[in-house]
Motif scaffolding. Structure first.
Motif, PDB file in Angstrom:
ATOM      1  N   ASP A  94      19.588 -43.640   6.550  1.00 45.76           N
ATOM      2  CA  ASP A  94      19.039 -44.722   7.254  1.00 45.76           C
ATOM      3  C   ASP A  94      20.003 -45.928   8.096  1.00 45.76           C
ATOM      4  O   ASP A  94      20.673 -46.616   7.426  1.00 45.76           O
ATOM      5  CB  ASP A  94      18.141 -45.551   6.353  1.00 45.76           C
ATOM      6  CG  ASP A  94      17.289 -46.693   7.052  1.00 45.76           C
ATOM      7  OD1 ASP A  94      17.025 -46.832   8.317  1.00 45.76           O
ATOM      8  OD2 ASP A  94      16.506 -47.597   6.152  1.00 45.76           O
ATOM      9  N   LEU A 102      14.758 -45.178  15.659  1.00 39.83           N
ATOM     10  CA  LEU A 102      15.877 -44.561  15.483  1.00 39.83           C
ATOM     11  C   LEU A 102      15.569 -43.137  14.769  1.00 39.83           C
ATOM     12  O   LEU A 102      14.859 -43.430  13.694  1.00 39.83           O
ATOM     13  CB  LEU A 102      16.917 -45.583  14.669  1.00 39.83           C
ATOM     14  CG  LEU A 102      17.523 -46.781  15.330  1.00 39.83           C
ATOM     15  CD1 LEU A 102      18.034 -47.443  14.048  1.00 39.83           C
ATOM     16  CD2 LEU A 102      18.353 -46.551  16.571  1.00 39.83           C
ATOM     17  N   LEU A 141      13.432 -54.111  10.005  1.00 38.05           N
ATOM     18  CA  LEU A 141      14.022 -52.851   9.865  1.00 38.05           C
ATOM     19  C   LEU A 141      13.050 -51.868  10.056  1.00 38.05           C
ATOM     20  O   LEU A 141      13.164 -50.653  10.881  1.00 38.05           O
ATOM     21  CB  LEU A 141      14.592 -52.660   8.407  1.00 38.05           C
ATOM     22  CG  LEU A 141      15.596 -53.483   7.987  1.00 38.05           C
ATOM     23  CD1 LEU A 141      16.229 -53.099   6.538  1.00 38.05           C
ATOM     24  CD2 LEU A 141      16.961 -53.230   9.139  1.00 38.05           C
ATOM     25  N   SER A 199      19.156 -48.185  10.128  1.00 36.31           N
ATOM     26  CA  SER A 199      18.626 -49.105  10.835  1.00 36.31           C
ATOM     27  C   SER A 199      19.197 -50.513  10.250  1.00 36.31           C
ATOM     28  O   SER A 199      19.361 -51.634  11.098  1.00 36.31           O
ATOM     29  CB  SER A 199      16.841 -49.443  10.396  1.00 36.31           C
ATOM     30  OG  SER A 199      16.927 -49.168   9.009  1.00 36.31           O
ATOM     31  N   LEU A 205      13.068 -50.899  14.007  1.00 33.88           N
ATOM     32  CA  LEU A 205      14.185 -50.247  14.078  1.00 33.88           C
ATOM     33  C   LEU A 205      13.994 -48.641  13.824  1.00 33.88           C
ATOM     34  O   LEU A 205      14.497 -47.890  14.347  1.00 33.88           O
ATOM     35  CB  LEU A 205      15.349 -50.748  13.554  1.00 33.88           C
ATOM     36  CG  LEU A 205      15.896 -52.071  14.216  1.00 33.88           C
ATOM     37  CD1 LEU A 205      16.970 -52.683  13.266  1.00 33.88           C
ATOM     38  CD2 LEU A 205      16.239 -51.738  15.493  1.00 33.88           C
ATOM     39  N   ARG A 206      13.398 -48.470  12.530  1.00 33.20           N
ATOM     40  CA  ARG A 206      13.232 -47.202  11.820  1.00 33.20           C
ATOM     41  C   ARG A 206      12.281 -46.518  12.575  1.00 33.20           C
ATOM     42  O   ARG A 206      12.398 -45.384  12.837  1.00 33.20           O
ATOM     43  CB  ARG A 206      12.586 -47.463  10.329  1.00 33.20           C
ATOM     44  CG  ARG A 206      13.646 -47.677   9.478  1.00 33.20           C
ATOM     45  CD  ARG A 206      13.193 -47.584   8.066  1.00 33.20           C
ATOM     46  NE  ARG A 206      14.226 -48.371   7.158  1.00 33.20           N
ATOM     47  CZ  ARG A 206      14.068 -49.311   6.273  1.00 33.20           C
ATOM     48  NH1 ARG A 206      12.610 -49.940   6.342  1.00 33.20           N
ATOM     49  NH2 ARG A 206      14.811 -49.787   5.427  1.00 33.20           N
TER      50      ARG A 206
END
Length: 82
Positions: free
Chosen positions: A63, A52, A45, A65, A48-49
């Motif tokens: 969130d 994104l 994650l 992600s 991805l965070r």
């Protein structure tokens, strides 16, 4: 290959449990479970965070992600041969 499909499905389940557990106050057993789940899910994650955006609705950031990770893992699972 069946083992890989099973591992992907289990990881998706862990992601879902982590999302639900994040709504609980981090005290006692719930806090311990959250720490374990975070240590398992953060390697996927966190990147991805970083890429994104976190959309805001009022004063609340969402969130995305976990949703993206589950989508990508499902896609990979579908594309892998049995």
């Amino acid at each position: 290959m069946a083992l890989l499909h099973t591992v992907i499905r289990l990881y998706i389940l862990v992601l879902l449990v982590a999302a639900i557990a994040s709504w609980l106050p981090p005290q006692g057993l719930a806090g311990d479970i959250q720490r374990v789940l975070r240590s398992v899910t953060e390697p996927v994650l966190r990147p991805l965070r970083a890429i994104l955006p976190m959309p805001r609705f009022g004063g609340v950031a969402i969130d995305l992600s976990i949703i993206v990770a589950i989508f990508v893992l499902n896609l990979v699972n579908q594309l892998l041969p049995w």
